[in-house]
Design an enzyme around this catalytic site. Structure first.
Site, PDB file in Angstrom:
ATOM      1  N   LYS A  35      37.458  46.461  30.295  1.00 50.08           N
ATOM      2  CA  LYS A  35      37.760  46.547  31.722  1.00 50.08           C
ATOM      3  C   LYS A  35      39.206  47.000  31.916  1.00 50.08           C
ATOM      4  CE  LYS A  35      37.747  43.546  35.865  1.00 50.08           C
ATOM      5  NZ  LYS A  35      37.415  42.189  36.350  1.00 50.08           N
ATOM      6  N   SER A 112      34.032  41.922  39.723  1.00 51.38           N
ATOM      7  CA  SER A 112      34.799  43.150  39.667  1.00 51.38           C
ATOM      8  C   SER A 112      34.700  43.881  38.336  1.00 51.38           C
ATOM      9  CB  SER A 112      36.271  42.854  39.979  1.00 51.38           C
ATOM     10  OG  SER A 112      36.843  41.991  39.005  1.00 51.38           O
ATOM     11  N   SER A 136      33.634  37.417  38.295  1.00 52.16           N
ATOM     12  CA  SER A 136      33.625  38.850  37.991  1.00 52.16           C
ATOM     13  C   SER A 136      32.957  39.255  36.687  1.00 52.16           C
ATOM     14  CB  SER A 136      35.060  39.395  38.020  1.00 52.16           C
ATOM     15  OG  SER A 136      35.560  39.377  39.331  1.00 52.16           O
TER      16      SER A 136
END
Length: 431
Positions: A35, A112, A136
């Site tokens: 990420k 996210s 997330s």
């Protein structure tokens, strides 16, 4: 940007080979993605926003979590897309586009850690790293039909990770199979070899399953049948979690008085979510107010509203949030013991459609946080497990274990998984 054929999961592609390749290493031959909130030396950590990327230099070192999987033999193949400033559960990004949900292309992928989940779900990598503050990792795992693990708070180093709210931040990971989830977990958590422990009890809180937008039996039947088959039905307990938390977390009283009972099925969990939101906003403001004020970044409207809400906070009694965290940790430790498990829905239901209006997403988010805040505010570990499809959309269940019982939880998922899949196939035909 990566090509559309790669589901728009990546914001940058590169190859970072393991530090000392050897076939005997635990993750040898595996690929992973990271990420774009974790530092990789020589690459700008973009935090989901072009203005952030433009105003920050390339990272001078690599996050320890990334280094540890590289040292274990895995190869990194790129950085993945994320919601701006990690401030959404849904995965839509105004600037870079929305990673395509491989399980349901007309639905959001969840955020996210959207790109990390999509990369695993679309089989572009073997596993991926994400971060989980409010949900997330757990939400995109559920929405993309894969496994997602949020470890106990502070169990995996968050050094070299852009902070969202340090009291809640964790580094989590995604995989398609429980053996892979466990392999990666053993590396990140530095777990020693040990025989699996048998669960002492599996608590199914009926009030949490009443939050579902789908029939609760669709999740509980498969779980109960699998547990009965593997461990016997005597370890299954039913409870009302909201009442237990209300009675054992007195610091929640100041948040409870703000809850309208007509709008929430579980007032104490809504209050817990309120405490989490206050703490998250307080820490986000401390971390990022100076940058937002100086740069005035271009943010998507949904994210801008949340960032504005954080920055407009005035004096906050954050100590009460710490009291809630401490009391909840103690209360759930007493409830579960060393090897007890709490089973809850990961989220209230399947992923919403792409471009759902912001007010509807806020309502959905509020409901989801009733469930997501339990692990966030207790520091307990949680795994989201796919439970097949309902009306052709992915659904999931979550298991939580005490702070520090990450290895136990990873073992349990591996033990349960095949039986769960069998029982899900049966239940899919009858519910």
């Amino acid at each position: 940007m990566a090509m559309a054929s790669e589901y728009d999961a990546f914001v940058s592609k590169f190859v970072l080979n393991p530090s000392s390749p050897s076939p005997s290493l635990p993750l040898a031959g595996l690929t992973f993605a990271v990420k774009d909130i974790l530092d990789v030396e020589g690459h700008v950590t973009g935090f989901g926003n072009p203005d952030w990327a433009r105003t920050h230099a390339p990272a001078s070192s690599t996050a320890p979590a990334v280094l540890n999987v590289l040292k274990a033999g895995a190869t990194c193949v790129g950085k993945t897309a994320m919601d701006e400033m990690a401030y959404s559960l849904f995965g839509e990004n105004e600037h870079y586009g929305t990673p395509r949900n491989p399980c349901a292309p007309d639905r959001v992928p969840g955020g996210s850690s959207s790109g990390s989940a999509v990369a695993v779900g679309a089989k572009l990598v073997d596993f991926s790293l994400g971060s989980d503050t409010g949900g997330s990792v757990r939400v995109p795992a559920s929405y993309c039909g894969i496994l997602g693990f949020r470890p106990s708070h502070n169990a995996v180093s968050t050094a070299g990770v852009i902070p969202m709210a340090q009291s809640l931040d964790t580094v989590g990971w995604f995989a398609r199979e429980p053996s892979m989830l466990k392999q990666v977990g053993r590396v990140l958590l530095k777990l020693p070899d040990a025989d699996p422990n048998r669960p002492s009890q599996i608590i199914i809180p009926r009030d949490c399953f009443q939050l579902l937008d789908i029939p609760s039996e669709r999740l509980t039947q498969a779980l109960v049948r699998s547990v009965e088959k593997l461990f016997g039905g005597s370890i299954i307990k039913h409870a009302v979690l909201g009442d237990y938390i209300r009675d054992n977390v007195p610091a929640l009283s100041s948040f409870l008085c703000e809850i309208n009972e007509d709008q929430h099925k579980i007032p104490s969990l809504a209050a817990l979510s309120g405490a989490r939101r206050l703490l998250q906003r307080y820490e986000f403001k401390k971390n990022h107010e100076d940058w937002v004020s100086a740069v005035k970044p271009n943010l998507g409207p949904f994210i801008a509203e949340h960032v504005r809400g954080s920055l407009q906070m005035t004096e906050v009694n954050v100590d009460i949030c710490w009291s809630v965290k401490k009391e909840l940790h103690s209360a759930l430790t007493s409830l579960l013991g060393d090897f007890g498990v709490l089973a809850i829905p990961t989220v209230p239901g399947p992923p919403p459609k792409l471009q759902t209006d912001a007010s509807s997403l806020d309502v959905l988010g509020d409901k989801a946080f009733n469930l997501l805040s339990i692990a966030g505010m207790s520091g307990f570990c949680q795994v989201s497990i796919p439970m097949g499809l309902h009306d052709d959309l992915p659904i999931s269940i979550s298991l939580l274990a005490r702070d520090g019982a990450d290895g136990f939880l990873l073992d349990l998922v591996e033990t349960l998984y095949e039986s769960l899949k069998e029982q899900v196939a049966v239940v899919e035909k009858s519910v």
